[in-house]
Design a protein around this motif. Structure first.
Motif, PDB file in Angstrom:
ATOM      1  N   LEU A 179      13.999  -9.349 102.672  1.00 56.06           N
ATOM      2  CA  LEU A 179      13.058  -8.824 101.527  1.00 56.06           C
ATOM      3  C   LEU A 179      12.800  -7.417 101.366  1.00 56.06           C
ATOM      4  CD1 LEU A 179      10.393 -11.421 102.572  1.00 56.06           C
ATOM      5  CD2 LEU A 179      12.206 -11.916 100.733  1.00 56.06           C
ATOM      6  N   ALA A 208       9.846 -19.562  99.464  1.00 53.21           N
ATOM      7  CA  ALA A 208      10.726 -18.954 100.388  1.00 53.21           C
ATOM      8  C   ALA A 208      10.409 -17.280 100.586  1.00 53.21           C
ATOM      9  CB  ALA A 208      12.097 -18.919  99.831  1.00 53.21           C
ATOM     10  N   GLU A 209       9.733 -16.563  99.552  1.00 56.68           N
ATOM     11  CA  GLU A 209       9.253 -15.115  99.559  1.00 56.68           C
ATOM     12  C   GLU A 209       8.346 -14.878  98.674  1.00 56.68           C
ATOM     13  OE1 GLU A 209      12.338 -13.096  96.888  1.00 56.68           O
ATOM     14  OE2 GLU A 209      13.770 -14.504  98.248  1.00 56.68           O
ATOM     15  N   TYR A 236      12.038  -9.792 106.370  1.00 53.19           N
ATOM     16  CA  TYR A 236      12.862 -11.227 106.114  1.00 53.19           C
ATOM     17  C   TYR A 236      11.999 -12.434 105.852  1.00 53.19           C
ATOM     18  CZ  TYR A 236      16.382  -8.564 108.058  1.00 53.19           C
ATOM     19  OH  TYR A 236      17.545  -7.536 108.294  1.00 53.19           O
ATOM     20  N   SER A 237      12.518 -13.204 104.650  1.00 52.99           N
ATOM     21  CA  SER A 237      11.646 -14.330 104.544  1.00 52.99           C
ATOM     22  C   SER A 237      11.832 -15.331 105.931  1.00 52.99           C
ATOM     23  CB  SER A 237      12.301 -15.249 103.539  1.00 52.99           C
ATOM     24  OG  SER A 237      11.899 -16.601 103.359  1.00 52.99           O
ATOM     25  N   ASN A 241       5.092 -16.050 104.640  1.00 55.00           N
ATOM     26  CA  ASN A 241       6.116 -16.257 105.391  1.00 55.00           C
ATOM     27  C   ASN A 241       7.165 -15.262 105.163  1.00 55.00           C
ATOM     28  OD1 ASN A 241       5.715 -19.291 105.232  1.00 55.00           O
ATOM     29  ND2 ASN A 241       5.768 -19.197 103.123  1.00 55.00           N
ATOM     30  N   VAL A 242       6.872 -14.267 105.973  1.00 53.70           N
ATOM     31  CA  VAL A 242       7.408 -12.807 106.208  1.00 53.70           C
ATOM     32  C   VAL A 242       7.370 -12.609 107.571  1.00 53.70           C
ATOM     33  CG1 VAL A 242       7.534 -10.535 105.340  1.00 53.70           C
ATOM     34  CG2 VAL A 242       6.808 -12.425 103.597  1.00 53.70           C
ATOM     35  N   LYS A 293      16.928 -14.442 104.422  1.00 56.45           N
ATOM     36  CA  LYS A 293      16.965 -13.607 103.378  1.00 56.45           C
ATOM     37  C   LYS A 293      16.064 -12.414 103.607  1.00 56.45           C
ATOM     38  CE  LYS A 293      16.343 -13.404  98.452  1.00 56.45           C
ATOM     39  NZ  LYS A 293      15.994 -13.916  97.199  1.00 56.45           N
TER      40      LYS A 293
END
Length: 142
Positions: A125, A38-39, A78-79, A64-65, A123
């Motif tokens: 980051l 996810a991050e 963000y994720s 994944n960003v 989410k």
């Protein structure tokens, strides 16, 4: 059992052939269907700071960003793991992220949901500029 027809060989073979296909469909729609993290769990150098112009966003699929820059020059990250079914988002249209699994859409500048089925925002980051490079993820521990 009397009154109940015996299935033909064709019916049994057809059912056996469709079972794996049905299983794949269920797995693709289940939560956790995505396999990507996810991050970033450590700082990740995404590239040159100049790659993200003011008022735009850039998708970094391999990490994944998504990173955006507002009119004041502030970076946000963000994720890009969809909050609906955990699928990696692989499409950015301007500043709109589109999930390939179920069509959820998110605003890349603030992580907010633009189109369901997702109901939770992406989410946020940590992101910073270091030496002309964009770095996402937690700061290194000393």
């Amino acid at each position: 059992m009397p009154g109940r027809p015996t299935p033909t060989r064709r019916t049994v073979l057809r059912g056996a052939a469709l079972t794996p296909v049905a299983g794949l469909g269920l797995a693709a729609c289940s939560p956790g269907g995505g396999t990507a993290e996810a991050e970033p769990s450590a700082p990740v150098d995404l590239g040159a700071e100049s790659e993200v112009a003011q008022g735009s966003a850039k998708l970094y699929r391999e990490h994944n960003v998504v990173v955006s820059r507002d009119a004041n020059g502030t970076l946000k990250a963000y994720s890009t793991i969809c909050t609906h079914a955990l699928c990696p988002i692989n499409k950015l249209e301007g500043t709109k992220l589109v999930c390939p699994c179920h069509g959820s859409e998110f605003d890349a500048t603030n992580g907010e949901v633009l189109h369901e089925p997702a109901s939770a925002p992406l989410k946020e980051l940590p992101v910073r500029a270091e030496g002309g490079r964009i770095v996402a993820g937690p700061a290194p521990t000393v």
